[in-house]
Scaffold this motif. Structure first.
Motif, short mmCIF file in Angstrom:
data_model
loop_
_atom_site.label_atom_id
_atom_site.label_comp_id
_atom_site.label_asym_id
_atom_site.label_seq_id
_atom_site.Cartn_x
_atom_site.Cartn_y
_atom_site.Cartn_z
N LEU A 36 49.70 37.11 34.96
CA LEU A 36 48.89 35.90 35.15
C LEU A 36 47.90 36.08 36.28
CD1 LEU A 36 48.17 32.94 34.59
CD2 LEU A 36 50.06 32.28 36.09
N GLY A 37 48.37 36.64 37.42
CA GLY A 37 47.47 36.84 38.56
C GLY A 37 46.27 37.68 38.20
N HIS A 38 46.49 38.78 37.46
CA HIS A 38 45.39 39.65 37.04
C HIS A 38 44.41 38.89 36.13
CE1 HIS A 38 47.77 43.63 37.76
NE2 HIS A 38 47.53 42.95 38.85
N ALA A 39 44.96 38.08 35.22
CA ALA A 39 44.11 37.33 34.29
C ALA A 39 43.23 36.33 35.04
CB ALA A 39 44.97 36.63 33.26
N LEU A 40 43.79 35.66 36.04
CA LEU A 40 43.02 34.69 36.82
C LEU A 40 41.92 35.38 37.62
CD1 LEU A 40 45.98 32.48 38.09
CD2 LEU A 40 44.17 31.73 36.52
N ILE A 41 42.24 36.55 38.20
CA ILE A 41 41.24 37.32 38.94
C ILE A 41 40.14 37.81 38.02
CG2 ILE A 41 40.88 39.46 40.25
CD1 ILE A 41 43.78 39.06 41.33
N GLU A 42 40.52 38.29 36.84
CA GLU A 42 39.55 38.81 35.86
C GLU A 42 38.55 37.74 35.43
OE1 GLU A 42 40.42 39.90 31.47
OE2 GLU A 42 40.88 41.71 32.61
N ARG A 43 39.02 36.48 35.35
CA ARG A 43 38.14 35.39 34.92
C ARG A 43 37.35 34.79 36.08
NH1 ARG A 43 41.92 36.23 31.52
NH2 ARG A 43 41.75 35.67 29.31
N GLY A 44 37.57 35.28 37.29
CA GLY A 44 36.79 34.83 38.43
C GLY A 44 37.27 33.53 39.04
N TYR A 45 38.46 33.04 38.64
CA TYR A 45 38.97 31.79 39.19
C TYR A 45 39.46 31.98 40.63
CZ TYR A 45 38.87 30.04 34.39
OH TYR A 45 38.47 29.65 33.13
N ILE A 46 40.01 33.15 40.92
CA ILE A 46 40.47 33.47 42.27
C ILE A 46 40.16 34.94 42.55
CG2 ILE A 46 42.34 31.76 42.37
CD1 ILE A 46 44.28 34.02 41.63
N SER A 47 40.19 35.31 43.81
CA SER A 47 40.07 36.72 44.19
C SER A 47 41.47 37.24 44.50
CB SER A 47 39.17 36.89 45.41
OG SER A 47 39.78 36.33 46.55
N GLU A 48 41.59 38.57 44.62
CA GLU A 48 42.88 39.16 44.97
C GLU A 48 43.38 38.61 46.31
OE1 GLU A 48 42.62 43.40 44.99
OE2 GLU A 48 43.38 43.55 42.96
N GLN A 49 42.46 38.54 47.29
CA GLN A 49 42.86 38.09 48.62
C GLN A 49 43.28 36.62 48.60
OE1 GLN A 49 43.07 40.20 51.42
NE2 GLN A 49 44.28 38.43 52.06
N GLN A 50 42.60 35.79 47.81
CA GLN A 50 42.98 34.38 47.70
C GLN A 50 44.37 34.25 47.09
OE1 GLN A 50 39.51 33.15 45.45
NE2 GLN A 50 38.72 31.97 47.19
N LEU A 51 44.67 35.10 46.10
CA LEU A 51 46.00 35.07 45.49
C LEU A 51 47.07 35.41 46.51
CD1 LEU A 51 47.93 35.04 43.04
CD2 LEU A 51 47.33 37.43 42.64
N ILE A 52 46.84 36.48 47.28
CA ILE A 52 47.82 36.90 48.28
C ILE A 52 47.95 35.86 49.40
CG2 ILE A 52 48.35 38.66 49.99
CD1 ILE A 52 48.79 39.49 47.08
N ASP A 53 46.82 35.29 49.84
CA ASP A 53 46.87 34.26 50.89
C ASP A 53 47.69 33.06 50.46
OD1 ASP A 53 45.34 35.80 52.56
OD2 ASP A 53 43.45 34.80 52.09
N ALA A 54 47.47 32.63 49.20
CA ALA A 54 48.19 31.46 48.69
C ALA A 54 49.69 31.73 48.64
CB ALA A 54 47.67 31.09 47.30
N LEU A 55 50.07 32.90 48.13
CA LEU A 55 51.49 33.24 48.05
C LEU A 55 52.11 33.36 49.45
CD1 LEU A 55 51.42 35.89 45.18
CD2 LEU A 55 52.45 33.62 45.09
N SER A 56 51.37 33.96 50.38
CA SER A 56 51.89 34.15 51.73
C SER A 56 52.19 32.81 52.40
CB SER A 56 50.89 34.95 52.56
OG SER A 56 51.35 35.15 53.87
#
Length: 552
Positions: A36-56
């Motif tokens: 799911l994370g890869h799919a959201l990044i691929e569609r431009g909804y979030i960046s990798e860093q935003q994903l990691i920041d949110a989880l952290s």
């Protein structure tokens, strides 16, 4: 860590990073095997860093930057490579009975349990960027063993170098595959293999800049060069002359065309591999970087039934990508599209593509003449290099064909003057030419570390010189994990477009000195490359520093 089995999508929605609609549409459209994370990044909804920041923040788990720590090879090899790759994790440190593991998804409790069972250690999880984990896996797993195996084999007698270079399961092949994997993960466009006196340096070109990937012992150079030559069907006995070749490889899910160029240097043969990813064929005109008005002009020019449309710029300015976007737009069963290229960079289904072959007489000019007898609707000439090709292309555009091509010129006025300077009559240029697109590539500001600042006097002066209002705040990146501390991530194009009208064509016939052409383009009302670039600076897409690299 409390094992609340909350799903990643719910965490991201709760944190406000995505909407429920984004989550629903992504879950519906993504492949079943895609995370799911890869799919959201691929569609431009979030960046990798935003994903990691949110989880952290949500899970109170620390982040780790793998590029800044020394990782023990023995710790890495506690876990099988396939397990690490499948679960996007890397074991980076062991202290007493605790194993420190970097993961992209700390909610993968099954992987954590499996790790504890396999190793017998307590597992402590940290968050890391998916791209960093993959890059570290590619770089570390068994790479040193492969290098040592090569050196050992070469020092043992008797040894046949061919055994090391022609077998499909050799240490040198593992090293090459890891280089290719890392290059794909790092979004590299080229791999440079530079022989030095005591070492071999491998560098990646990322967003137009070269970055060192790693250094190998000098002793593996001959095996490395021979293996790449075997892959690309080059002459392994010829070491005195440059050679060019190509090879197709599959890296993960990506299908790559590699253009291979060798060059003899003082310390051995230098190799450059250009990576052409077939997924780039999905490039569409809206993704090229045009403004809304430029996109309308470009689409209008390439949908005319006849005429010559040129895309110009220096080497590496994205001309071919823009050409292929145009071909993708025009490609349908009602059109007979034929291209002649040197080389054919991408293969497009439904389009007839010709590779030039000068030694047997198949030049651009000869191929273009043959194409005209094949009843084409659209002709794409890879590059107009001489007056003969220019004249044939122009006459083809005047006899009922749409011709697309490129020229190595700096801007729109230089392009028109270059055609006239090649010996093409000005009235033929005026009659045939429908439009010119001049373009350059600039790096994008990394959105993960972008911050606003007040423009300097130089930046304000540049806006004033272009007759534009300088915004009160501009944007630039300060450097982060996502962009490797450069402040930039990805590239976009800056354009200057001239669509020739009947009035400008008539003026071109009578006034065709270089200064006349400059004034003609200036008075045509189009947006200059400087103005287009400054508009992107105002929007926070790029910076004045990047713009000054391409505009004098």
């Amino acid at each position: 860590m409390q094992r609340t089995h909350r799903r990643l999508g719910d965490l991201l929605v709760d944190s406000g990073m995505i909407t429920q609609e984004h989550l629903a549409s992504t879950l519906e459209q993504k492949e079943s095997s895609q995370k799911l994370g890869h799919a959201l990044i691929e569609r431009g909804y979030i960046s990798e860093q935003q994903l990691i920041d949110a989880l952290s923040i949500q899970l109170s788990i620390p982040q780790v930057h793998l590029a800044n720590i020394v990782i023990d090879h023995q710790t890495v090899n506690l876990v099988d490579q396939s397990f690490s790759r499948q679960n996007e994790l890397i074991c980076y440190k062991k202290v007493d009975n605790t194993l420190f593991v970097a993961m992209s998804n700390p909610l993968n409790f099954y992987a954590i349990d499996d790790l504890q069972m396999m190793t017998g250690f307590q597992v402590k999880v940290a968050l890391a960027l998916p791209s960093e984990i993959t890059s570290t896996i590619n770089r570390l797993y068994n790479e040193e063993d492969s290098v040592n195996e090569i050196l050992t084999s070469m020092n043992s007698l008797p040894v046949d170098e061919g055994d090391l270079t022609t077998s499909e399961d050799t240490p040198i092949l593992k090293i090459i595959n890891k280089c290719l994997l890392s290059a794909v993960e790092e979004r590299a466009s080229d791999i440079h293999i530079d022989p030095h006196e005591f070492s071999v340096v491998v560098r990646f070109r990322i967003d137009g800049e070269l970055h060192t990937y790693r250094t190998f012992p000098r002793e593996i150079l001959s095996v490395l060069v021979t293996r790449i030559k075997v892959m690309s069907q080059l002459d392994i006995t010829e070491k005195r002359l440059p050679q060019d070749g190509r090879v197709k490889v599959t890296i993960g899910k990506d299908r790559l065309d590699l253009r291979v160029s060798t060059l003899p240097t003082l310390f051995g043969e230098r190799i450059v591999l250009r990576l052409l990813n077939t997924k780039d064929l999905l490039l569409k005109i809206p993704n090229v970087g045009f403004t809304e008005s430029q996109q309308k002009s470009f689409t209008k020019m390439i949908t005319k039934p006849t005429g010559l449309m040129l895309i110009t710029g220096p080497t590496g300015s994205g001309k071919t990508s823009t050409l292929y976007a145009a071909l993708n737009y025009l490609n349908n069963e009602t059109q007979n599209i034929i291209t002649i290229e040197d080389p054919v960079e991408y293969q497009i289904e439904g389009i007839n593509q010709i590779q030039t072959n000068a030694p047997v007489g198949l030049t651009f000019a000869a191929g273009l003449r043959a194409i005209l007898r094949q009843d084409p609707n659209v002709i794409m000439v890879g590059e107009i290099r001489d007056s003969e090709t220019a004249e044939i292309a122009i006459r083809a555009s005047l006899t009922g064909h749409l011709v697309l091509s490129t020229l190595h010129t700096n801007d729109v006025p230089t392009t028109i003057y270059r055609l006239i300077d090649m010996g093409v009559d000005p009235f033929l240029v005026a009659a045939a030419l429908t439009g010119v697109v001049a373009q350059r590539l600039v790096r994008r500001v990394c959105r993960d570390c972008a911050h606003s600042f007040k423009p300097t006097a130089i930046e304000q002066g540049l806006f004033e010189k272009a007759g534009l209002e300088c915004p009160p705040m501009l944007s630039k990146g300060i450097g982060c994990k996502s962009c490797h501390q450069t402040g930039y991530l990805g590239r976009t194009a800056v354009h200057e477009i001239l669509e020739l009208s009947e009035e400008t064509a008539e003026m071109l016939i009578t006034h065709h000195s270089f200064k006349d052409i400059q004034n003609l383009v200036k008075d045509s009302g189009g947006v200059s490359m400087l103005e287009n670039g400054l508009a992107k600076v105002s929007e926070g897409i790029t910076t004045v520093d990047e713009l000054l690299k391409i505009i004098s």
